[in-house]
Design a protein around this motif. Structure first.
Motif, PDB file in Angstrom:
ATOM      1  N   ARG A 258      61.220  59.411 202.734  1.00 21.63           N
ATOM      2  CA  ARG A 258      60.664  60.455 203.100  1.00 21.63           C
ATOM      3  C   ARG A 258      60.852  61.927 202.500  1.00 21.63           C
ATOM      4  O   ARG A 258      60.226  62.998 202.195  1.00 21.63           O
ATOM      5  CB  ARG A 258      60.685  60.855 204.581  1.00 21.63           C
ATOM      6  CG  ARG A 258      59.969  59.872 205.598  1.00 21.63           C
ATOM      7  CD  ARG A 258      60.095  60.344 206.763  1.00 21.63           C
ATOM      8  NE  ARG A 258      59.090  59.574 207.729  1.00 21.63           N
ATOM      9  CZ  ARG A 258      59.190  59.007 208.740  1.00 21.63           C
ATOM     10  NH1 ARG A 258      60.436  58.940 209.367  1.00 21.63           N
ATOM     11  NH2 ARG A 258      58.532  58.251 209.592  1.00 21.63           N
ATOM     12  N   ASN A 259      62.345  61.988 201.889  1.00 20.82           N
ATOM     13  CA  ASN A 259      62.747  63.089 201.280  1.00 20.82           C
ATOM     14  C   ASN A 259      62.626  63.056 199.867  1.00 20.82           C
ATOM     15  O   ASN A 259      63.053  64.343 198.993  1.00 20.82           O
ATOM     16  CB  ASN A 259      64.288  63.376 201.575  1.00 20.82           C
ATOM     17  CG  ASN A 259      64.474  63.781 202.966  1.00 20.82           C
ATOM     18  OD1 ASN A 259      63.486  64.733 203.658  1.00 20.82           O
ATOM     19  ND2 ASN A 259      65.209  63.361 203.659  1.00 20.82           N
TER      20      ASN A 259
ATOM     21  N   THR B  61      53.002  63.467 199.215  1.00 19.92           N
ATOM     22  CA  THR B  61      53.965  64.406 200.169  1.00 19.92           C
ATOM     23  C   THR B  61      53.129  65.357 201.093  1.00 19.92           C
ATOM     24  O   THR B  61      53.404  65.756 201.713  1.00 19.92           O
ATOM     25  CB  THR B  61      54.730  65.324 199.134  1.00 19.92           C
ATOM     26  OG1 THR B  61      53.901  66.110 198.237  1.00 19.92           O
ATOM     27  CG2 THR B  61      55.886  64.643 198.624  1.00 19.92           C
TER      28      THR B  61
ATOM     29  N   HIS C 210      64.792  63.542 191.483  1.00 17.32           N
ATOM     30  CA  HIS C 210      63.630  63.798 192.207  1.00 17.32           C
ATOM     31  C   HIS C 210      62.404  63.364 191.481  1.00 17.32           C
ATOM     32  O   HIS C 210      61.379  62.800 191.770  1.00 17.32           O
ATOM     33  CB  HIS C 210      63.502  65.026 193.047  1.00 17.32           C
ATOM     34  CG  HIS C 210      64.111  64.830 194.514  1.00 17.32           C
ATOM     35  ND1 HIS C 210      63.867  63.849 195.475  1.00 17.32           N
ATOM     36  CD2 HIS C 210      65.246  65.602 195.034  1.00 17.32           C
ATOM     37  CE1 HIS C 210      64.399  64.047 196.398  1.00 17.32           C
ATOM     38  NE2 HIS C 210      65.219  65.156 196.340  1.00 17.32           N
TER      39      HIS C 210
ATOM     40  N   ASP D 242      64.501  57.494 205.685  1.00 14.95           N
ATOM     41  CA  ASP D 242      64.596  59.015 205.321  1.00 14.95           C
ATOM     42  C   ASP D 242      64.710  59.397 203.778  1.00 14.95           C
ATOM     43  O   ASP D 242      64.339  60.344 203.549  1.00 14.95           O
ATOM     44  CB  ASP D 242      66.035  59.432 205.932  1.00 14.95           C
ATOM     45  CG  ASP D 242      66.102  59.812 207.237  1.00 14.95           C
ATOM     46  OD1 ASP D 242      65.068  59.984 207.745  1.00 14.95           O
ATOM     47  OD2 ASP D 242      67.206  60.180 208.077  1.00 14.95           O
TER      48      ASP D 242
END
Lengths: 433, 472
Positions: free
Chosen positions: B376-377, B339, B444, B373
């Motif tokens: 990326r998140n 990240t 996550h 997306d």
């Protein structure tokens, strides 16, 4: 974040090393294994793919908190035994011999369920002694059958067969159809375990004939299933398919969910052998679905998942295979199925061997350790050494491979498994060329 | 805890499905015919009349599996039994293996908050409460028809081959790492590589080896955390035949195997203190003894160690020897998290997509904007290793030249379907927002409580308590 960092969990390998091998502590050992968790930091670390039971962690505090669970298991078990004994006495008092035998056998089965086979045998021996003095000989058939099954479980096939033979002779003399069918089933299993195909065929066929006469669909299904297994082992795949189809029909008519799952599991193996990968996959998936409907049998679920994993492995889908093995491992650990864990780690080692990954040896080491300690089984240990040898050979480590195979040969020799011993010898001969 | 009912102004009901709106949509309704499902199948047929959708039913999971194997289905509506949590997991597991990866609408009697959140994590389309309301069902179904995904072309990526591994990345954080490799490589100094799991410590170690004076010698890697503690010593130093039970042959250890090359000790913090002392001696004296042997064997190796732990903290807790730390940390390289690597994520995605496409004989040229997306998140607790896994899976299940949301693991699909799917105007209780947020963070972090607590900024004990409270 604030506060003191919590202490890291204790590794299972360490925790088990600190636990003496005392039978009274077996429930605690089982609890320790079942509550162990992988250290969350290792999940994505480079050691993550090599995670085994020994590398999982356990929090002493959690063990303390959940100790009542272990006490509950112990109390439940003792209650079964004590009640069975009191019932035996009551039956004896009122002259109900068959009732006394049934109570003693129930206690023995209770012991078997928790893996105390030595104790189970003691109960069965008393049951047999009591039954031999009775006029009604069906309890004797039942006692002999229980002992026969116990000996098969211990790998003492000849001894098991001897008990089933006696059970069959008495059952036939007493016109005890159910007892005779069960004895034939046991004799077939004993012959199958010793690779005596013709004998197994004859006993199962005889059992089937008797079962058909009674019309008991569940019993017919079981024998058809056994015949299917036997035919598959003999390489007669079409015949195996036919037996399995009939077995499934019988089980479906009685809604025997667990048995349906078992047959589908075997169907999956058969389809795999025939090269019908999609059909094998479908059979395993459906087997899992039936297993879910049945009263939870973790052993069956693990067996199906292992076959599914092996199918993925053979097709080169290593990711899927590994995922399935990890699911099986989770189920086996939660249900404390040590012998299944040995199989799982053997397969994981085999997977690493296919990937030429040397560190895969850790799985074989773990499997050897488990087959020696938690639930000692020389036959399982020998199987691990056989696969370990093949793994080493694949990696070009011939000296280690030879040593493992020789160890396997030695153990197979001691347990009297001539078929696997011959297989090991063939591998050793191949290596010598 | 039951699902919180929206308390705000009601959302506009979804319109009746237009004629042929759901053409080619195949729905399998399982356990919806009776047994307390309130004739759900009958209702679905009514609601979907003239929509063009094909609706079939199966009485239970086993029969449904048979039907799933016989055709392609887009949606499975499953009525969960008394053990709803177990049933849900079984269903997700079953559908994972089905062709066309059907989406699941789970139906349960009074679903708990825990069930709803677990379902979200598992990528379930929705959890509906019995009796099912028409509006809820149609709203769930509309989510199958997702917004269009625009394809983003995957670039050709410049990579540096390190044996069978590669270095990919142009972010400033990685450029710093490359500079450090260039500086330390030519020396024979001992190096300590630090970084979270999956950041590529072994690749960096190999790069140092290949750029060093011992490049022509072997590179031997040992994963100290993977090997059983009682075997690690003999693995490193070797043993003589019969030194202990199981020592069935003489074994040459990794120190000797790495002679004239590099020995890479991965996850060094996992070693016992006793073994650390032996490593220290080997590093200091440059000689070892095999287990059960008496001969002293000189070793000429470059040592590179790696860890994902904080060694200074381990020293404070007396779990790691300070003298060994200073021997190993002659030169230190700290690897960045994925990240922290900015657009390297896109480059790595492109690299792995092409790499696995080649391996599995596929043609993958693009990734959809929505899938990118989501990548990326994501929190990427497993860093590059996790990304590699996700892309490999996606390539395996991809059916055309574009990697899409549907090809990503279920938890990614779950991440997409969170609060924004709630009908406009539906107000949530504070507890539900908190529970959902915790569930999202846990998804996550792949359920890693420590990492989730860090993201949430609370102590892990507090998080554990809240997880229990919300049934997560």
């Amino acid at each position: 974040m604030s506060g003191e960092q919590p202490l890291p969990p204790v590794r299972v390998e360490k925790a088990l090393g600190l636990l003496p091998e005392i039978e009274a502590l077996a429930p605690l050992r089982a609890l320790l294994v079942s509550i162990s968790r992988p250290d969350e930091r290792t999940l994505w670390s480079s050691s993550g793919p090599y995670l085994t039971l020994g590398k999982r962690g356990v929090q002493p505090e959690e063990l303390r908190r959940r100790m009542p669970q272990a006490f509950h298991v112990i109390t439940d078990h003792l209650q079964v035994l004590y009640r069975a004994y009191v019932e035996t006495l009551e039956c004896h008092q009122r002259g109900d011999g068959p009732g006394a035998v049934a109570a003693l056998l129930r206690a023995g089965r209770g012991e078997e369920r928790v893996g105390r086979v030595g104790q189970a045998r003691a109960w069965y021996d008393v049951a047999l002694r009591v039954s031999q003095a009775l006029q009604d000989r069906r309890p004797e058939v039942e006692s002999l059958r229980s002992l026969g099954e116990l000996f098969l479980r211990l790998g003492q096939h000849a001894e098991g067969a001897r008990h089933f033979q006696r059970a069959l002779a008495i059952a036939e003399a007493e016109f005890d159809q159910a007892g005779a069918i069960a004895a034939c089933e046991g004799l077939g299993a004993a012959a199958l375990a010793q690779s005596q195909w013709a004998g197994a065929q004859a006993w199962y066929a005889r059992g089937l004939q008797l079962a058909e006469a009674t019309g008991d669909q569940r019993q017919i299904g079981r024998l058809e299933h056994h015949l299917g297994v036997l035919a598959r082992q003999q390489g007669e795949l079409a015949r195996a398919g036919e037996h399995l189809r009939r077995a499934r029909e019988c089980f479906e008519s009685t809604d025997a969910t667990e048995e349906i799952a078992g047959v589908l599991n075997m169907q999956g193996l058969l389809e795999g052998q025939l090269g019908n990968e999609a059909a094998a996959m479908a059979a395993y998936r459906e087997a899992l679905a039936w297993a879910q409907r049945a009263p939870r049998d973790a052993g069956l679920e693990v067996a199906i998942r292992l076959n599914l994993a092996e199918l993925h492995l053979e097709a080169g889908r290593f990711l899927d295979g590994e995922e399935e093995m990890r699911r099986a491992e989770q189920v086996a650990i939660a249900a404390n199925l040590t012998s299944r864990l040995v199989q799982i780690y053997m397969l994981m080692g085999k997977l690493r061997g296919r990937q030429l990954d040397e560190t895969g040896f850790v799985f074989f080491e773990q499997a050897v350790e488990l087959s020696r300690t938690l639930e000692p089984s020389p036959a399982a240990e020998a199987q691990v050494y056989l696969e370990y040898g093949l793994f080493r050979e694949r990696l070009g480590q011939r000296e280690e491979a030879r040593a493992c195979l020789e160890r396997a040969r030695e153990i197979f020799g001691t347990v009297g498994d001539s078929v696997d011993r011959r297989r090991v010898e063939a591998e050793l001969e191949k290596m010598a060329v | 805890m039951t699902r919180v009912v929206p308390t705000g102004p009601p959302a506009a009901p979804p319109p009746t499905p237009r004629k042929e709106e759901w053409q080619a949509l195949r729905i399998l309704a399982v356990g919806a015919e009776g047994g307390g499902s309130g004739g759900l199948l009958h209702s679905i047929r009514q609601w979907m009349a003239d929509s063009g959708a094909e609706i079939e039913s199966a009485p239970d999971l086993p029969r449904a599996v048979r039907q799933l194997g016989a055709g392609r289905w887009q949606v499975v509506v499953a009525v969960l039994g008394d053990h709803a949590d177990d049933d849900l997991v079984w269903w997700v597991d079953t559908l994972r293996g089905a062709s066309a990866a059907p989406r699941l609408i789970a139906v349960a009697h009074r679903p708990s908050m825990g069930l709803v959140l677990r379902a979200e994590k598992l990528g379930v389309l929705d959890v509906l409460s019995l009796p099912v309301r028409r509006d809820d069902f149609l709203r769930a179904l509309r989510r199958v028809r997702t917004a269009p995904e625009a394809a983003v072309t995957l670039p050709d990526v410049e990579s540096h081959a390190i044996g069978q591994y590669v270095l990919v990345g142009q972010s400033p954080a990685m450029l710093e790492v490359y500079k450090l490799i260039a500086r330390v490589g030519p020396s024979s100094a001992t190096v300590l590589v630090q970084g979270e799991s999956g950041t590529g410590k072994e690749v960096i170690a190999r790069a140092i080896h290949l750029n060093g004076p011992m490049a022509s010698g072997p590179f031997v890697a040992v994963n100290c955390a993977a090997i059983p503690e009682n075997l690690l010593e003999s693995e490193l130093f070797g043993h003589e035949k019969g030194a202990f039970t199981g020592a069935i042959t003489r074994k040459i250890g990794r120190f000797e195997q790495a002679g004239g090359g590099t020995l890479f000790l991965d996850e060094i913090a996992d070693m016992s203190l006793a073994l650390q002392a032996k490593i220290l001696r080997a590093v200091q004296e440059r000689e070892i003894e095999r287990v059960g042997g008496s001969e002293t064997i000189p070793v000429n190796v470059r040592l590179i160690a790696a860890t994902n732990r904080d060694l200074k903290e381990a020293i404070k807790q007396a779990r790691f020897r300070e003298d060994l730390y200073y021997r190993l940390a002659v030169f230190q390289i700290r690897l960045p998290r994925l990240t922290e690597r900015g657009d390297d994520l896109f480059l790595l995605t492109a690299y792995y997509a092409r790499h696995f496409a080649k391996e599995y004989g596929k043609r993958i040229h693009s990734i959809s904007d929505r899938a990118l997306d989501l990548l990326r998140n994501h929190a990427w607790v497993g860093n590059v290793r996790e990304l590699r896994n996700v892309i490999e899976r996606a390539v395996i299940v991809a059916t055309d030249e574009v990697l899409r949301v549907d090809h990503l693991p279920e938890e990614f699909r779950g991440e997409e379907a969170t609060l924004q799917d709630r009908p406009e105007g539906a107000l949530l209780a504070l507890a539900e927002i908190e529970a959902r947020h915790i569930a999202r963070v846990l998804a996550h972090t792949n359920g890693q409580i420590g990492a989730a607590a860090e993201v949430l900024g609370i102590h892990r004990n507090t998080l554990t308590r809240k997880m229990k409270e919300y049934g997560l």
